[in-house]
Motif scaffolding. Structure first.
Motif, mmCIF file in Angstrom:
data_model
loop_
_atom_site.group_PDB
_atom_site.id
_atom_site.type_symbol
_atom_site.label_atom_id
_atom_site.label_comp_id
_atom_site.label_asym_id
_atom_site.label_seq_id
_atom_site.Cartn_x
_atom_site.Cartn_y
_atom_site.Cartn_z
ATOM 1 N N CYS A 1 -43.206 -5.268 2.090
ATOM 2 C CA CYS A 1 -43.652 -6.385 1.261
ATOM 3 C C CYS A 1 -42.796 -7.608 1.615
ATOM 4 O O CYS A 1 -43.292 -8.717 1.719
ATOM 5 C CB CYS A 1 -43.454 -5.977 -0.188
ATOM 6 S SG CYS A 1 -44.334 -6.967 -1.339
ATOM 7 N N ILE A 2 -41.500 -7.370 1.808
ATOM 8 C CA ILE A 2 -40.602 -8.469 2.169
ATOM 9 C C ILE A 2 -39.805 -8.089 3.415
ATOM 10 O O ILE A 2 -39.161 -7.048 3.464
ATOM 11 C CB ILE A 2 -39.606 -8.807 1.040
ATOM 12 C CG1 ILE A 2 -40.354 -9.202 -0.236
ATOM 13 C CG2 ILE A 2 -38.671 -9.948 1.466
ATOM 14 C CD1 ILE A 2 -39.452 -9.571 -1.396
ATOM 15 N N ALA B 1 -47.117 -9.456 4.492
ATOM 16 C CA ALA B 1 -45.739 -9.390 4.002
ATOM 17 C C ALA B 1 -45.159 -10.800 3.955
ATOM 18 O O ALA B 1 -45.631 -11.691 4.670
ATOM 19 C CB ALA B 1 -44.894 -8.513 4.921
ATOM 20 N N LEU B 2 -44.177 -10.971 3.105
ATOM 21 C CA LEU B 2 -43.444 -12.233 3.073
ATOM 22 C C LEU B 2 -42.384 -12.156 4.172
ATOM 23 O O LEU B 2 -41.531 -11.271 4.154
ATOM 24 C CB LEU B 2 -42.786 -12.414 1.704
ATOM 25 C CG LEU B 2 -41.870 -13.640 1.557
ATOM 26 C CD1 LEU B 2 -42.669 -14.939 1.669
ATOM 27 C CD2 LEU B 2 -41.134 -13.594 0.221
ATOM 28 N N LEU C 1 -39.374 -13.740 5.543
ATOM 29 C CA LEU C 1 -38.279 -14.687 5.344
ATOM 30 C C LEU C 1 -37.432 -14.750 6.612
ATOM 31 O O LEU C 1 -37.104 -13.717 7.195
ATOM 32 C CB LEU C 1 -37.398 -14.250 4.174
ATOM 33 C CG LEU C 1 -38.051 -14.154 2.795
ATOM 34 C CD1 LEU C 1 -37.093 -13.497 1.795
ATOM 35 C CD2 LEU C 1 -38.456 -15.535 2.286
ATOM 36 N N LEU D 1 -31.906 -10.654 -3.841
ATOM 37 C CA LEU D 1 -32.755 -9.740 -3.079
ATOM 38 C C LEU D 1 -32.189 -8.328 -2.952
ATOM 39 O O LEU D 1 -32.701 -7.520 -2.181
ATOM 40 C CB LEU D 1 -33.047 -10.321 -1.687
ATOM 41 C CG LEU D 1 -34.037 -11.487 -1.656
ATOM 42 C CD1 LEU D 1 -34.412 -11.842 -0.235
ATOM 43 C CD2 LEU D 1 -35.302 -11.164 -2.444
ATOM 44 N N HIS E 1 -31.819 -4.679 -3.231
ATOM 45 C CA HIS E 1 -32.849 -3.637 -3.381
ATOM 46 C C HIS E 1 -34.269 -4.144 -3.233
ATOM 47 O O HIS E 1 -35.201 -3.513 -3.716
ATOM 48 C CB HIS E 1 -32.763 -2.959 -4.764
ATOM 49 C CG HIS E 1 -31.630 -2.011 -4.882
ATOM 50 N ND1 HIS E 1 -31.383 -1.022 -3.958
ATOM 51 C CD2 HIS E 1 -30.654 -1.910 -5.807
ATOM 52 C CE1 HIS E 1 -30.320 -0.339 -4.330
ATOM 53 N NE2 HIS E 1 -29.841 -0.869 -5.432
ATOM 54 N N THR E 2 -34.454 -5.288 -2.635
ATOM 55 C CA THR E 2 -35.793 -5.870 -2.622
ATOM 56 C C THR E 2 -36.361 -6.044 -1.220
ATOM 57 O O THR E 2 -37.568 -6.095 -1.042
ATOM 58 C CB THR E 2 -35.769 -7.234 -3.363
ATOM 59 O OG1 THR E 2 -35.211 -7.017 -4.652
ATOM 60 C CG2 THR E 2 -37.147 -7.815 -3.531
ATOM 61 N N VAL E 3 -35.467 -6.151 -0.225
ATOM 62 C CA VAL E 3 -35.928 -6.343 1.149
ATOM 63 C C VAL E 3 -36.339 -4.995 1.752
ATOM 64 O O VAL E 3 -35.636 -4.001 1.609
ATOM 65 C CB VAL E 3 -34.810 -6.992 2.000
ATOM 66 C CG1 VAL E 3 -35.154 -6.981 3.471
ATOM 67 C CG2 VAL E 3 -34.572 -8.416 1.524
ATOM 68 N N ASP E 4 -37.485 -4.977 2.399
ATOM 69 C CA ASP E 4 -37.979 -3.720 2.973
ATOM 70 C C ASP E 4 -37.586 -3.553 4.438
ATOM 71 O O ASP E 4 -37.387 -2.429 4.890
ATOM 72 C CB ASP E 4 -39.504 -3.663 2.852
ATOM 73 C CG ASP E 4 -39.957 -3.787 1.415
ATOM 74 O OD1 ASP E 4 -39.549 -2.941 0.604
ATOM 75 O OD2 ASP E 4 -40.690 -4.740 1.091
#
Lengths: 177, 124
Positions: A46-47, A71-72, A74, A112, A114-117
């Motif tokens: 997702c990220i 996906a986002l 960044l 971020l 625990h948020t970056v995949d």
């Protein structure tokens, strides 16, 4: 076969200010391509966060693998010029990238956590002195100067992704011995 | 910079560790650019968003979102709601402007659609 992103919008003058994709970049693209199916179907990120995006070639390629808008993406770079070229490279290849001018992931953490995949990085690894790394006035030097043992930037980055912030991630990092 | 990215950014000046998010937008130049609607992406992204921050930021550009994320499970969130979210998060581009930390008032500029989060040596 996923084609290498089009880079014809970047002039030789631009490459005085931003790292020109080279063998290490293409190795990273090969690694991503080899795992394309896994990236698409298993990770289904997702990220994505790319640290030190340079021309934006790697995130654009990842965007091509995943499909635009899936996906986002960044992209950070300490060099504002690279942030600017990154966006253009995405645009030239119909992939929406999000550029942020910053050092490593500063300004994105701990938000971020625990948020970056996926984390992508082709870090600077050329052996230089510490001074060369930190007193460098030229942006292009920061693209390859790795400091002592070529490890200073990498060592600053590893704890970010591995222990301190414990990203769930698959890292594609090229490290030379 | 799209608003989805703004939702990820926080102040990182030295000793600024609380109330440093979301960064307050000002003097923004905004452009809307259509992009393909992808409900699956939005559903996956929802748990990764800071909803209160998004509501606050949306208000700064005159868009009102529900203060509480609709209660339904992510699978049956209504399409109308997801479309609003799509417009806000993915089609709203901030070309120029400034972002101010609500805690320490540090201002981060946005230029040509790119936020600059670099600090100088004394601030870091």
């Amino acid at each position: 076969m996923i084609p290498t992103p089009k880079l014809d919008h970047i002039s030789s003058k631009d490459y005085e200010n931003v790292y020109e994709p080279a063998e290490d970049t293409f190795l990273l693209l090969d690694a991503l391509e080899k795992d394309a199916e896994f990236l698409r179907n298993e990770i289904a990120p997702c990220i994505s966060l790319e640290i030190g995006s340079g021309t934006g070639c790697v995130s654009t390629f990842l965007g091509k693998i995943l499909g635009d808008g899936k996906a986002l993406l960044l992209c950070t770079d300490i060099n504002p010029y690279a942030s600017y070229i990154t966006i253009k490279t995405g645009y030239n290849n119909s992939i929406q990238l999000e550029s942020i001018t910053t050092d490593l992931a500063n300004g994105l953490l701990p938000r971020l956590y625990h948020t970056v995949d996926i984390l992508c990085c082709n870090p600077p690894y050329v052996v230089t002195t510490s001074e060369e790394l930190y007193s460098s006035k030229s942006a292009i030097e920061r693209a390859w100067a790795g400091g002592l043992n070529g490890r200073e930037v990498i060592d600053k980055m590893l704890p970010l992704v591995d222990v301190k912030y414990n990203f769930s991630f698959y890292s594609f990092t090229i490290i030379i011995d | 910079m799209r608003l989805i990215t703004h939702n990820m950014l926080q102040c990182h000046a030295k000793n600024c560790n609380s109330n440093n998010f979301p960064l307050q937008l000002s003097q923004v130049e905004i452009v809307n650019q259509e992009t393909e609607f992808n409900p699956m992406f939005l559903r996956n992204m929802l748990p990764k968003l800071e909803w209160n921050a998004l509501v606050k930021t949306a208000l700064q550009i005159n868009v009102t979102l529900p203060t509480v994320l609709p209660e339904s499970t992510t699978d049956d969130l209504d399409e109308e709601f997801l479309k609003t979210l799509h417009g806000i998060l993915l089609e709203t581009h901030i070309l120029q402007g400034a972002m101010t930390c609500p805690n320490c008032n540090r201002v981060y500029p946005i230029k040509d659609g790119i936020p600059n989060m670099l600090l100088n040596e004394t601030e870091a």
